[in-house]
Design a protein around this motif. Structure first.
Motif, PDB file in Angstrom:
ATOM      1  N   UNK A   5      23.014  35.723 -10.854  1.00  9.72           N
ATOM      2  CA  UNK A   5      22.958  36.118 -12.254  1.00  9.72           C
ATOM      3  C   UNK A   5      21.594  36.670 -12.651  1.00  9.72           C
ATOM      4  N   UNK A   6      20.669  36.765 -11.687  1.00  9.13           N
ATOM      5  CA  UNK A   6      19.387  37.419 -11.982  1.00  9.13           C
ATOM      6  C   UNK A   6      19.521  38.936 -11.897  1.00  9.13           C
ATOM      7  N   UNK A   7      20.629  39.392 -11.328  1.00 12.91           N
ATOM      8  CA  UNK A   7      20.881  40.831 -11.202  1.00 12.91           C
ATOM      9  C   UNK A   7      21.862  41.280 -12.279  1.00 12.91           C
ATOM     10  N   UNK A   8      21.760  42.518 -12.740  1.00  5.71           N
ATOM     11  CA  UNK A   8      22.694  43.023 -13.754  1.00  5.71           C
ATOM     12  C   UNK A   8      24.140  42.935 -13.256  1.00  5.71           C
ATOM     13  N   UNK A   9      25.031  42.506 -14.126  1.00  5.90           N
ATOM     14  CA  UNK A   9      26.433  42.401 -13.770  1.00  5.90           C
ATOM     15  C   UNK A   9      27.121  43.753 -13.962  1.00  5.90           C
ATOM     16  N   UNK A  10      28.013  44.135 -13.069  1.00  4.79           N
ATOM     17  CA  UNK A  10      28.732  45.402 -13.255  1.00  4.79           C
ATOM     18  C   UNK A  10      29.638  45.319 -14.477  1.00  4.79           C
ATOM     19  N   UNK A  11      29.816  46.452 -15.147  1.00  2.00           N
ATOM     20  CA  UNK A  11      30.729  46.465 -16.294  1.00  2.00           C
ATOM     21  C   UNK A  11      31.990  47.236 -15.928  1.00  2.00           C
ATOM     22  N   UNK A  12      32.956  47.202 -16.833  1.00  2.78           N
ATOM     23  CA  UNK A  12      34.255  47.831 -16.606  1.00  2.78           C
ATOM     24  C   UNK A  12      34.560  48.863 -17.696  1.00  2.78           C
ATOM     25  N   UNK A  13      33.537  49.532 -18.202  1.00  2.00           N
ATOM     26  CA  UNK A  13      33.791  50.510 -19.260  1.00  2.00           C
ATOM     27  C   UNK A  13      34.738  51.630 -18.825  1.00  2.00           C
ATOM     28  N   UNK A  14      34.606  52.198 -17.636  1.00  2.00           N
ATOM     29  CA  UNK A  14      35.575  53.244 -17.250  1.00  2.00           C
ATOM     30  C   UNK A  14      37.010  52.723 -17.246  1.00  2.00           C
ATOM     31  N   UNK A  15      37.200  51.507 -16.736  1.00  2.23           N
ATOM     32  CA  UNK A  15      38.537  50.918 -16.718  1.00  2.23           C
ATOM     33  C   UNK A  15      39.037  50.643 -18.137  1.00  2.23           C
ATOM     34  N   UNK A  16      38.125  50.188 -19.002  1.00  5.48           N
ATOM     35  CA  UNK A  16      38.510  49.924 -20.387  1.00  5.48           C
ATOM     36  C   UNK A  16      38.903  51.215 -21.095  1.00  5.48           C
ATOM     37  N   UNK A  17      38.121  52.253 -20.902  1.00  5.17           N
ATOM     38  CA  UNK A  17      38.414  53.530 -21.559  1.00  5.17           C
ATOM     39  C   UNK A  17      39.750  54.109 -21.102  1.00  5.17           C
ATOM     40  N   UNK A  18      40.176  53.782 -19.899  1.00  6.64           N
ATOM     41  CA  UNK A  18      41.478  54.234 -19.409  1.00  6.64           C
ATOM     42  C   UNK A  18      42.632  53.568 -20.158  1.00  6.64           C
ATOM     43  N   UNK A  19      42.340  52.507 -20.912  1.00  3.73           N
ATOM     44  CA  UNK A  19      43.365  51.792 -21.685  1.00  3.73           C
ATOM     45  C   UNK A  19      43.449  52.289 -23.121  1.00  3.73           C
ATOM     46  N   UNK A  20      42.741  53.350 -23.460  1.00  3.56           N
ATOM     47  CA  UNK A  20      42.564  53.751 -24.855  1.00  3.56           C
ATOM     48  C   UNK A  20      43.869  54.080 -25.574  1.00  3.56           C
TER      49      UNK A  20
END
Length: 299
Positions: A217-232
């Motif tokens: 958890x000292x490293x940035x966690x990956x996000x899922x914005x591309x996957x979320x935007x695909x649900x728009x």
């Protein structure tokens, strides 16, 4: 103790041969989208029991409800390879279960990890998703929320009695859930633990703890914005606990900006993740599903 009636057990095989399990509520409900319930990391189908009874029986539009146990949880077999405890494999298991049931599409409710699996399903099989309810999860996971999960999973003990189990859960989570009453904590314990000769044990493969403990958890966690935007284009309701450490208010606002028709509910007095059978949430969820399906119907 919650009523155990109102559902049947369904067992099926994963693509790699594990025996997996789901609960089916309202099997006779042939109209309306079925509802697929996906629990959190170490949780199981029992978390959705009260909500499933409501959606399949008491709601204005009763629906079939399918609540899954992922591999290594509940009545599903444990996987000898801990690497298979990941959202990609678990998404594939959900699709295998739906195929075995002959279900091609439905409304999906995902609590925590269940919501991450929905993000993956949106990439794997987007046509399956007709409406989505995220329960305290989004495309960004806060590191302090994961640290909290790491901490209490590492301290998990084997209580001798349900009273001890309830006291332990209230000790860990009570500050984040002041709105809960004694019966709510009892249901949580009933859903989380199974009985053994030595007392109660959490109803999941202990190796799951390793998958969380190994996160840096000292490293940035990956996000899922591309996957979320695909649900728009998919109707979406996001439920957030007001005291959540995992889903921030900032992420919720950014979700609104990227999904203009997203509905949102903040649950007072609850943290990660809100109990979906409490307060007005069953009615709110049922009404959202009805609206989404009505809007989807041809004129």
């Amino acid at each position: 103790m919650p009523n155990h009636e109102g559902f049947s057990d369904f067992f099926y095989a994963s693509t790699d041969g594990l025996k997996l399990h789901a609960r089916i509520y309202g099997e006779a409900n042939a109209t309306g989208w079925p509802v697929v319930c996906l629990p959190g990391l170490t949780r199981n189908a029992r978390d959705f029991h009260e909500l499933a009874l409501y959606l399949s029986g008491s709601a204005k539009q009763p629906r079939k409800v399918i609540a899954f146990d992922y591999r290594g949880r509940g009545k599903s077999a444990y996987d000898p390879d801990v690497k298979n405890y990941n959202v990609g494999v678990e998404a594939g298991d959900v699709l295998a279960g739906l195929a075995a049931l002959g279900v091609n599409e439905g409304a999906f409710i995902g609590t925590s990890r269940g919501g991450l699996i929905i993000h993956v399903l949106g990439m794997m099989r987007p046509a399956t998703l007709k409406a989505i309810v995220f329960n305290d999860i989004g495309p960004v996971i806060e590191a302090n929320g994961l640290a909290h999960i790491q901490s209490y999973l590492e301290r998990e003990r084997t209580p001798k009695t349900r009273a001890q189990a309830t006291a332990a859960q209230r000790s860990v989570h009570g500050k984040d859930f002041p709105a809960l009453a004694g019966a709510d904590w009892d249901r949580m314990v009933w859903a989380l633990y199974r009985e053994t000769d030595g007392g109660l044990v959490p109803d999941f493969d202990p190796k799951l703890v390793d998958t969380v403990a190994s996160l840096d958890l000292t490293q940035p966690l990956p996000d899922l914005w591309p996957q979320f935007e695909a649900l728009a284009a998919i109707p979406l309701l996001t439920i957030r606990g007001a005291n959540s450490k995992l889903l921030s208010t900032d992420t919720l606002q950014r979700m609104r900006e990227r999904h203009s028709k997203m509905e949102a509910i903040t649950v007072a007095g609850q943290g990660h993740a809100p109990f979906l059978e409490t307060s007005s949430l069953p009615d709110d969820i049922a009404a959202f599903l009805d609206r989404a399906e009505q809007q989807n119907s041809p004129e």
